[in-house]
Enzyme design. Structure first.
Site, PDB file in Angstrom:
ATOM      1  N   ASP A   1      37.622  55.794  50.485  1.00 33.59           N
ATOM      2  CA  ASP A   1      36.834  55.423  49.303  1.00 33.59           C
ATOM      3  C   ASP A   1      36.757  53.917  49.256  1.00 33.59           C
ATOM      4  O   ASP A   1      37.516  53.220  49.931  1.00 33.59           O
ATOM      5  CB  ASP A   1      37.472  55.986  48.021  1.00 33.59           C
ATOM      6  CG  ASP A   1      36.460  56.082  46.873  1.00 33.59           C
ATOM      7  OD1 ASP A   1      35.306  55.640  47.050  1.00 33.59           O
ATOM      8  OD2 ASP A   1      36.819  56.604  45.807  1.00 33.59           O
TER       9      ASP A   1
ATOM     10  N   GLU B   1      30.473  45.798  56.957  1.00 30.74           N
ATOM     11  CA  GLU B   1      30.628  47.255  56.929  1.00 30.74           C
ATOM     12  C   GLU B   1      32.083  47.586  56.602  1.00 30.74           C
ATOM     13  O   GLU B   1      33.003  47.020  57.196  1.00 30.74           O
ATOM     14  CB  GLU B   1      30.253  47.849  58.292  1.00 30.74           C
ATOM     15  CG  GLU B   1      28.767  47.793  58.593  1.00 30.74           C
ATOM     16  CD  GLU B   1      27.958  48.782  57.783  1.00 30.74           C
ATOM     17  OE1 GLU B   1      28.566  49.650  57.138  1.00 30.74           O
ATOM     18  OE2 GLU B   1      26.722  48.681  57.801  1.00 30.74           O
TER      19      GLU B   1
ATOM     20  N   ASP C   1      34.277  59.291  50.739  1.00 25.80           N
ATOM     21  CA  ASP C   1      33.777  59.165  49.366  1.00 25.80           C
ATOM     22  C   ASP C   1      33.226  57.751  49.198  1.00 25.80           C
ATOM     23  O   ASP C   1      33.358  56.910  50.085  1.00 25.80           O
ATOM     24  CB  ASP C   1      34.934  59.420  48.386  1.00 25.80           C
ATOM     25  CG  ASP C   1      34.437  59.889  47.023  1.00 25.80           C
ATOM     26  OD1 ASP C   1      33.233  59.747  46.741  1.00 25.80           O
ATOM     27  OD2 ASP C   1      35.260  60.379  46.225  1.00 25.80           O
TER      28      ASP C   1
ATOM     29  N   HIS D   1      40.686  56.394  46.025  1.00 22.96           N
ATOM     30  CA  HIS D   1      40.077  55.757  44.846  1.00 22.96           C
ATOM     31  C   HIS D   1      41.130  54.993  44.045  1.00 22.96           C
ATOM     32  O   HIS D   1      40.911  53.856  43.626  1.00 22.96           O
ATOM     33  CB  HIS D   1      39.413  56.818  43.970  1.00 22.96           C
ATOM     34  CG  HIS D   1      39.028  56.320  42.620  1.00 22.96           C
ATOM     35  ND1 HIS D   1      37.935  55.489  42.418  1.00 22.96           N
ATOM     36  CD2 HIS D   1      39.605  56.483  41.400  1.00 22.96           C
ATOM     37  CE1 HIS D   1      37.869  55.182  41.131  1.00 22.96           C
ATOM     38  NE2 HIS D   1      38.856  55.771  40.497  1.00 22.96           N
TER      39      HIS D   1
END
Length: 855
Positions: free
Chosen positions: A626, A664, A696, A830
């Site tokens: 994430d 990236e 994600d 996350h």
């Protein structure tokens, strides 16, 4: 967490088609990029490059009956939010014929999709329209073009740059002349760029344009990507809030037909302008700290300009700019004040207010420098969203939820009302029939499957949970966890005024930890003075290499204090830590529950394992990725990679990388994946034979980058472990921010489908190997499904097995005794990226890599 932080955690506001004047040529000390070329104004109104030859020819094999079409120049570099040009399923042999699973009990569902019943059978002609001098206002461009109705005909669609007609004009390039109300002569050049068959992807985009026109016919206003109805506002006067109801609509080709996905949306607006807020701040904080506090309050906020109903993100404040400053528009200099007067008929009353800066993401025409930032006048900007104070106010949130949190039955009724309004509106029907389009008047019915509940294994015991509630907090009480290191050397910090709460917590922790198998000795208790520096000094003096855990009882939810604790204990002195706000401990009746959750969190952070589910695949490594965009630290991106280390998925390797914008995210995470494989080897004495990556944090329109770039980077990481090492690799893109909703009928009412509902027919995309899972249970409102798109797969796993494994992993998040919306490693990723982006702003110490220290 601040409102600003929330905006950042969610990313940039959607649909920022800016149409504000640039500051690239402003006269007085403009903090802006070099001057733009002629006519390069920001946003949708800027001049596009000449059409010319096809920039990138792509021949696409369209699944399920779509013809081979060449997509060329589409009137400028527009972002494809629906990833329509990405075809991944055809490369996976095992799902070419069928991607549907079979396990689970069938369930009848209704989805928020309307079928298109008929569509045109003619060729659509696409033209690029060029204006000289350039016109920023789309409305003005349309008015100037449509002065030539006798040439264009009545069936036409123009979005500001592209013109679509069902017939061909006499010549490839048509030159027209129009005149503005002020007598300004405008040269319009219409150039044919494409001929499109009715099944082409550009035609699908065109249907979306037509439908936007229908929404405008219904007097709805576009804000971002959605449309809202300002004539039916819900006023919450006592809190100075207005809620505009609206809809998000997308027409796409799904499995069996072209359909429109429609969901209910709401826009929360504040009645105060940015200027009102700035005046208020000045009165309360005085001149000395005004600039600092104002910047802290405004930068990162999403604002709305009602004159064009567009949202912008405030990136900076131009303290040396006022509405009297000028910028270059075409060949002339114009002040911001005069620009707004001429363009929108708006008078600016405060000539001394400073201007807001919003950096425009859009690129300029080919070969030209990017457009300068949009300069916005605070007096004309309205605040959107909620402040922290509002979010913490139970009364406001309860009042808001009555308007915004719709249950499935209310949502279905609102969607039915929406489509009925379209069918009843004569102008809307005339527009649709002009183009040969018609929509079904009822929502789509389809069949899903409900997967069985998982058995939870905890220590030597196992148990089932209530599948409807998707929660096992009650069932796990009094059962020892799989394993937890004994807590012998730990510290408890608290201020003098919170000593009662701290001692209550300590007593309750000792009471609850024994039955769940966590052995806890008495900690060393340290008092600190209630200010940030004193707490930091107390940590520096007391935390040593032998300290296993630090618990801090905080007097309030002050972010700076929390950040300083986490920064010190995650970077300088790597020690797992647990912060608790004193208010959480002030309710005696909830203390047992709170203490149990804290004890479980402490165990996880030290490397404990709480529970597991049966995962039959052997030598499997699950990876979650994430990212988080940290705008406070020079617009850096934080990428987090979390990988499983053992067969039960109860131990995890976590790594974070900080990168500058434009890089990236996989560049940095390449090394993290190699580190995870080395750690797995150390844990298991072998490398995994199968790796499944759940990616994600993928924004709309970024799928091509994942397929073309990230997969190759992952394979490079794997190769670095040895040329003969070739594990099976699957890459699954996880999306939470989607408009799809599913309901099931119980009795005569629509309700949420049960946890474990899988949808892999009708509403999936024919060119992808994708499916939806409704994994969690919600007490109010409508449940949001999660969309999974397998973009690369050499594992050969059957769709059934991929779906079941994904659902199993939603059970493995140790911070919640229940099923969550995404697989556990995604949520861990996350949490890690958010902690680093919000509080630490540095890479955590490598000594913490094998611990869930960020829970």
């Amino acid at each position: 967490m601040t409102g600003r932080a929330r905006a950042r955690s969610r990313g940039r506001a959607r649909g920022q088609d800016t149409a504000a004047p640039g500051a690239s040529q402003a006269h007085e000390a403009a903090p802006a990029p070099p001057p733009s070329g002629e006519g390069e104004l920001v946003g949708r109104g800027r001049q596009k490059g000449a059409p010319g030859a096809i920039a990138r020819e792509a021949v696409l094999q369209i699944s399920t009956g779509f013809q081979q079409v060449k997509l060329g120049e589409r009137g400028g570099r527009r972002r494809d939010f629906h990833d329509t040009g990405v075809y991944t399923r055809q490369a996976m042999e095992h799902v070419k014929e069928s991607k549907t699973g079979t396990s689970g009990a069938a369930i009848r569902l209704t989805a928020n999709f309307f079928r298109i019943l008929s569509r045109p059978q003619w060729v659509l002609y696409q033209y690029h329209v060029d204006f000289k001098p350039p016109m920023e206002s789309r409305r003005l461009r349309s008015a100037l073009l449509f002065q030539h109705a006798e040439i264009l005909g009545s069936a036409r669609s123009f979005d500001g740059a592209l013109l679509f007609l069902p017939h061909r004009l006499h010549s490839k390039e048509t030159v027209l002349y129009s005149e503005t109300r002020n007598g300004e002569k405008v040269l319009i050049t219409i150039t044919l760029t494409n001929e499109l068959p009715p099944t082409s992807p550009v035609c699908i985009q065109f249907y979306n344009l037509i439908f936007r026109r229908i929404l405008r016919i219904l007097n709805m206003q576009q804000i971002g990507r959605n449309y809202y109805n300002p004539s039916e506002p819900h006023e919450i006067r006592q809190h100075r809030l207005t809620v505009w109801p609206g809809y998000s609509t997308t027409i796409l080709h799904y499995e069996s037909s072209i359909m429109m996905c429609t969901d209910v949306s709401h826009k929360v607006l504040r009645s105060e302008t940015v200027l009102d807020l700035m005046i208020n701040l000045r009165q309360h904080c005085g001149r000395e700290r005004y600039t600092e506090i104002c910047a802290k309050e405004l930068i990162g906020q999403i604002i709305l300009t009602k004159y064009n109903n567009k949202t912008y993100r405030v990136d900076d404040i131009a303290w040396d700019h006022t509405p009297s400053n000028t910028f270059t528009r075409g060949d002339t200099e114009i002040s911001f004040k005069n620009y707004y007067k001429n363009q929108y008929g708006l008078d600016i009353t405060d000539g001394n207010q400073v201007l807001l800066v919003s950096h425009v993401k859009r690129m300029g025409p080919a070969g030209a420098p990017p457009p300068g930032p949009a300069m916005l006048v605070p007096e004309l900007c309205y605040l959107t969203g909620l402040t922290d104070k509002m979010r913490n106010d139970f009364t406001i949130m309860k009042e808001l939820s009555t308007h915004t949190r719709l249950n499935p039955d209310q949502r279905e009724k609102q969607l039915h009302r929406f489509i009925t309004n379209i069918h009843k509106n004569a102008d809307a029907q005339a527009e649709l029939s002009k183009w040969g389009l018609s929509f079904d008047n009822k929502l789509l019915n389809l069949t899903g499957r409900v997967l069985g509940g998982e058995r939870i294994f905890q220590g030597s015991r196992s148990y089932d949970y209530n599948p409807q509630s998707a929660d096992w907090s009650r069932e796990m009480r009094g059962i020892p966890v799989i394993g937890s290191p004994p807590l012998e050397n730990w510290l408890l910090f608290h201020s003098r005024r919170n000593s009662n709460e701290a001692h209550s917590l300590l007593q309750t922790l000792h009471k609850v930890s024994g039955p769940i198998g966590i052995h806890m000795q008495r900690p060393a208790i340290i008092l600190f003075e209630d200010h940030q520096l004193a707490l930091l000094k107390a940590l520096q003096h007391n935390v040593g290499p032998q300290t296993q855990m630090v618990v801090v009882v905080l007097p309030n939810s002050n972010k700076d204090k929390y950040d300083s604790i986490k920064k010190y204990l995650c970077v300088d002195c790597p020690t797992p830590s647990q912060c608790v706000v004193a208010r959480t401990l002030s309710r005696p009746q909830a203390l047992m529950t709170v203490a149990t959750k804290i004890a479980l969190q402490m165990a996880c952070k030290m490397g404990g394992e709480l529970w597991s589910v049966e995962i039959p695949l052997k030598q499997l490594m699950i990876v979650g990725i994430d990212c988080y965009h940290d705008t406070s630290a020079g617009k850096r991106s934080i990428g987090a990679l979390v990988a499983s280390l053992n067969p039960t998925m109860s131990r995890w390797y976590s790594k974070c990388v900080l990168q500058h914008r434009g890089q990236e995210i996989m560049d940095g995470l390449k090394m993290a994946l190699t580190g995870a494989l080395k750690d797995y080897l150390k844990f298991n004495n072998c490398l995994p034979s199968r790796i499944i990556v759940y990616r994600d944090g993928v924004g709309d329109g970024q799928l091509q980058s994942i397929v073309n770039y990230e997969v190759a980077q992952m394979m490079d990481s794997i190769k670095s472990m040895g040329q003969d090492y070739e594990p099976k690799l699957s890459v699954v893109v996880v999306k939470k921010r989607i408009s799809s909703r599913f309901f099931t009928m119980i009795g005569d009412k629509f309700t949420n489908p049960p946890p474990g509902t899988v949808i892999d027919t009708e509403v999936t995309r024919p060119e992808w190997y994708d499916f939806y899972i409704v994994s969690q249970s919600v007490r109010s409102g409508s449940v949001s499904p999660t969309h999974y798109n397998v973009v690369y797969d050499t594992s050969g796993l059957k769709p059934d097995h991929m779906q079941r494994l994904t659902y199993k992993l939603c059970h493995m998040y140790y911070n919640w005794q229940g099923i969550i919306r995404v697989p556990a490693p995604c949520q861990y990723g996350h949490k890690l990226a958010f902690l680093v982006g919000q509080s630490i702003h540095k890479q955590p110490n490598v000594k913490l890599d094998d611990y869930l220290f960020y829970l």
